[in-house]
Design a protein around this motif. Sequence first.
Motif, PDB file in Angstrom:
ATOM      1  N   ARG A   5       0.824  -1.205   0.000  1.00  0.00           N
ATOM      2  CA  ARG A   5       0.000   0.000   0.000  1.00  0.00           C
ATOM      3  C   ARG A   5       0.864   1.262   0.000  1.00  0.00           C
ATOM      4  O   ARG A   5       0.566   2.235  -0.706  1.00  0.00           O
ATOM      5  N   ALA A   6       1.925   1.240   0.757  1.00  0.00           N
ATOM      6  CA  ALA A   6       2.810   2.395   0.809  1.00  0.00           C
ATOM      7  C   ALA A   6       3.538   2.605  -0.509  1.00  0.00           C
ATOM      8  O   ALA A   6       3.687   3.738  -0.978  1.00  0.00           O
ATOM      9  N   VAL A   7       3.996   1.522  -1.129  1.00  0.00           N
ATOM     10  CA  VAL A   7       4.721   1.618  -2.397  1.00  0.00           C
ATOM     11  C   VAL A   7       3.809   2.108  -3.509  1.00  0.00           C
ATOM     12  O   VAL A   7       4.219   2.873  -4.389  1.00  0.00           O
ATOM     13  N   ALA A   8       2.534   1.678  -3.485  1.00  0.00           N
ATOM     14  CA  ALA A   8       1.600   1.996  -4.562  1.00  0.00           C
ATOM     15  C   ALA A   8       1.038   3.415  -4.481  1.00  0.00           C
ATOM     16  O   ALA A   8       0.287   3.823  -5.369  1.00  0.00           O
ATOM     17  N   PRO A  34      11.910  -1.326   4.065  1.00  0.00           N
ATOM     18  CA  PRO A  34      10.580  -1.103   4.640  1.00  0.00           C
ATOM     19  C   PRO A  34      10.605  -0.153   5.833  1.00  0.00           C
ATOM     20  O   PRO A  34       9.700   0.691   5.974  1.00  0.00           O
ATOM     21  N   GLU A  35      11.629  -0.267   6.668  1.00  0.00           N
ATOM     22  CA  GLU A  35      11.681   0.595   7.850  1.00  0.00           C
ATOM     23  C   GLU A  35      12.078   2.038   7.510  1.00  0.00           C
ATOM     24  O   GLU A  35      12.054   2.914   8.373  1.00  0.00           O
ATOM     25  N   TRP A  36      12.440   2.286   6.254  1.00  0.00           N
ATOM     26  CA  TRP A  36      12.759   3.639   5.807  1.00  0.00           C
ATOM     27  C   TRP A  36      11.615   4.260   5.014  1.00  0.00           C
ATOM     28  O   TRP A  36      11.763   5.356   4.478  1.00  0.00           O
ATOM     29  N   ILE A  37      10.505   3.588   4.907  1.00  0.00           N
ATOM     30  CA  ILE A  37       9.310   4.121   4.243  1.00  0.00           C
ATOM     31  C   ILE A  37       8.294   4.456   5.331  1.00  0.00           C
ATOM     32  O   ILE A  37       7.826   3.578   6.056  1.00  0.00           O
ATOM     33  N   TRP A  38       7.941   5.719   5.435  1.00  0.00           N
ATOM     34  CA  TRP A  38       7.025   6.179   6.474  1.00  0.00           C
ATOM     35  C   TRP A  38       5.845   6.899   5.827  1.00  0.00           C
ATOM     36  O   TRP A  38       5.993   7.550   4.788  1.00  0.00           O
ATOM     37  N   PHE A  39       4.658   6.763   6.439  1.00  0.00           N
ATOM     38  CA  PHE A  39       3.530   7.549   5.956  1.00  0.00           C
ATOM     39  C   PHE A  39       2.639   7.971   7.108  1.00  0.00           C
ATOM     40  O   PHE A  39       2.657   7.360   8.178  1.00  0.00           O
ATOM     41  N   ALA A  40       1.896   9.048   6.856  1.00  0.00           N
ATOM     42  CA  ALA A  40       0.930   9.566   7.828  1.00  0.00           C
ATOM     43  C   ALA A  40      -0.472   9.240   7.322  1.00  0.00           C
ATOM     44  O   ALA A  40      -0.743   9.315   6.120  1.00  0.00           O
ATOM     45  N   GLU A  41      -1.360   8.870   8.246  1.00  0.00           N
ATOM     46  CA  GLU A  41      -2.729   8.509   7.884  1.00  0.00           C
ATOM     47  C   GLU A  41      -3.727   9.451   8.543  1.00  0.00           C
ATOM     48  O   GLU A  41      -3.445  10.034   9.593  1.00  0.00           O
ATOM     49  N   ASP A  42      -4.909   9.554   7.915  1.00  0.00           N
ATOM     50  CA  ASP A  42      -5.998  10.285   8.558  1.00  0.00           C
ATOM     51  C   ASP A  42      -6.777   9.339   9.467  1.00  0.00           C
ATOM     52  O   ASP A  42      -6.407   8.163   9.639  1.00  0.00           O
ATOM     53  N   GLU A  43      -7.863   9.820  10.051  1.00  0.00           N
ATOM     54  CA  GLU A  43      -8.619   9.010  11.012  1.00  0.00           C
ATOM     55  C   GLU A  43      -9.293   7.802  10.365  1.00  0.00           C
ATOM     56  O   GLU A  43      -9.669   6.848  11.054  1.00  0.00           O
ATOM     57  N   ARG A  50       3.654  10.618   2.490  1.00  0.00           N
ATOM     58  CA  ARG A  50       4.613   9.512   2.396  1.00  0.00           C
ATOM     59  C   ARG A  50       6.020  10.073   2.321  1.00  0.00           C
ATOM     60  O   ARG A  50       6.271  11.057   1.626  1.00  0.00           O
ATOM     61  N   ALA A  51       6.932   9.444   3.047  1.00  0.00           N
ATOM     62  CA  ALA A  51       8.352   9.810   3.012  1.00  0.00           C
ATOM     63  C   ALA A  51       9.173   8.549   2.795  1.00  0.00           C
ATOM     64  O   ALA A  51       8.927   7.522   3.440  1.00  0.00           O
ATOM     65  N   ALA A  87       9.116  12.217  13.019  1.00  0.00           N
ATOM     66  CA  ALA A  87       8.938  10.844  13.486  1.00  0.00           C
ATOM     67  C   ALA A  87      10.028   9.942  12.919  1.00  0.00           C
ATOM     68  O   ALA A  87      10.603   9.111  13.638  1.00  0.00           O
ATOM     69  N   GLY A  88      10.325  10.107  11.630  1.00  0.00           N
ATOM     70  CA  GLY A  88      11.392   9.315  11.029  1.00  0.00           C
ATOM     71  C   GLY A  88      12.738   9.617  11.653  1.00  0.00           C
ATOM     72  O   GLY A  88      13.508   8.702  11.974  1.00  0.00           O
TER      73      GLY A  88
END
Length: 302
Positions: A5-8, A34-43, A50-51, A87-88
């Motif tokens: 999901r993060a990659v796409a 994987p541990e270097w891919i970060w994302f923020a989500e809404d509620e 995505r970073a 956070a990262g």
Amino acid sequence: MDLDRAVAHPADGPVPALTAERIREELAENQIRPEWIWFAEDEDGEILARALWWGRADSERPIALDCLQVRDDVADPAAVAAGLLEAGHAAFGKRPGYNISLPRDWRADPELAAAVGWRQEAAAEAGLTREIERLRYEWTPAAGTAGPTGRLVFREGTDEEMLDAFVRLSRDSLDLATQHELELMDAEQLAREDFDFYLDCPGERSWWRLAHLPDGRLAGLAVPSATPYHRNVGYLGVVPEQRGQGLIDEILGEITRFHAAEGAQRITATTDTVNIPMAAAFDRAGYEVTEIRLVLEEPSGV
């Protein structure tokens, strides 16, 4: 983390982003993890931002932020992005720099300039407050190579000789990173750090050459290098007492000939936009500007 999901996540927006295919290639090379891919989500669990951080295959921690995106409908993209970066950084125990690749005239495009602007704001909020703008150059075989003129003699050198050359070249350097580092350490310490950095790059130590005048006096240093992707102009320069005579052309020519003789189809290089003499040397050697690289990083010593 849901990696697929993060990659796409869409690679859209005015600032270039990595495609899903490219990310998977980097994951396979262990240069994005994987541990270097970060994302923020809404509620609702939808991705807001995505970073992606990048490092070499053997890096313990990421070296640079390679991609930062925030969804178009986010009201304050800088705030969301800053929180994601913070956070990262906390997880990594460091603040890797952020490299943004841009066209040379990026400031003339209002949409692109605005997209860069919130990224600059977010990076600064997360501690990346120093900005350096660099020209990224590229040589291809179509540009050809200039033959040696005999003005300089190139030879291998011992580690001690190389370190001495690094020390001498740092004096009155126009390179902004060098200037910043010399505010915090002496030239000998910086020389050791530069030496170790290029030693750790994919290029070989045996490629490095000292440049001498025919009478034996040191004129400069040529460090052909490589990235994980291409041959590269690593480090080069002329000692202060020999500057202003066009010798930088001879040293750059030596690096270019070396890589070309090894079959390089592309040689990359960067220099600060304020380093006008170095940029002019690349222009004369047939290197072409392919992009601007905006570097946002933590000030030295923080």
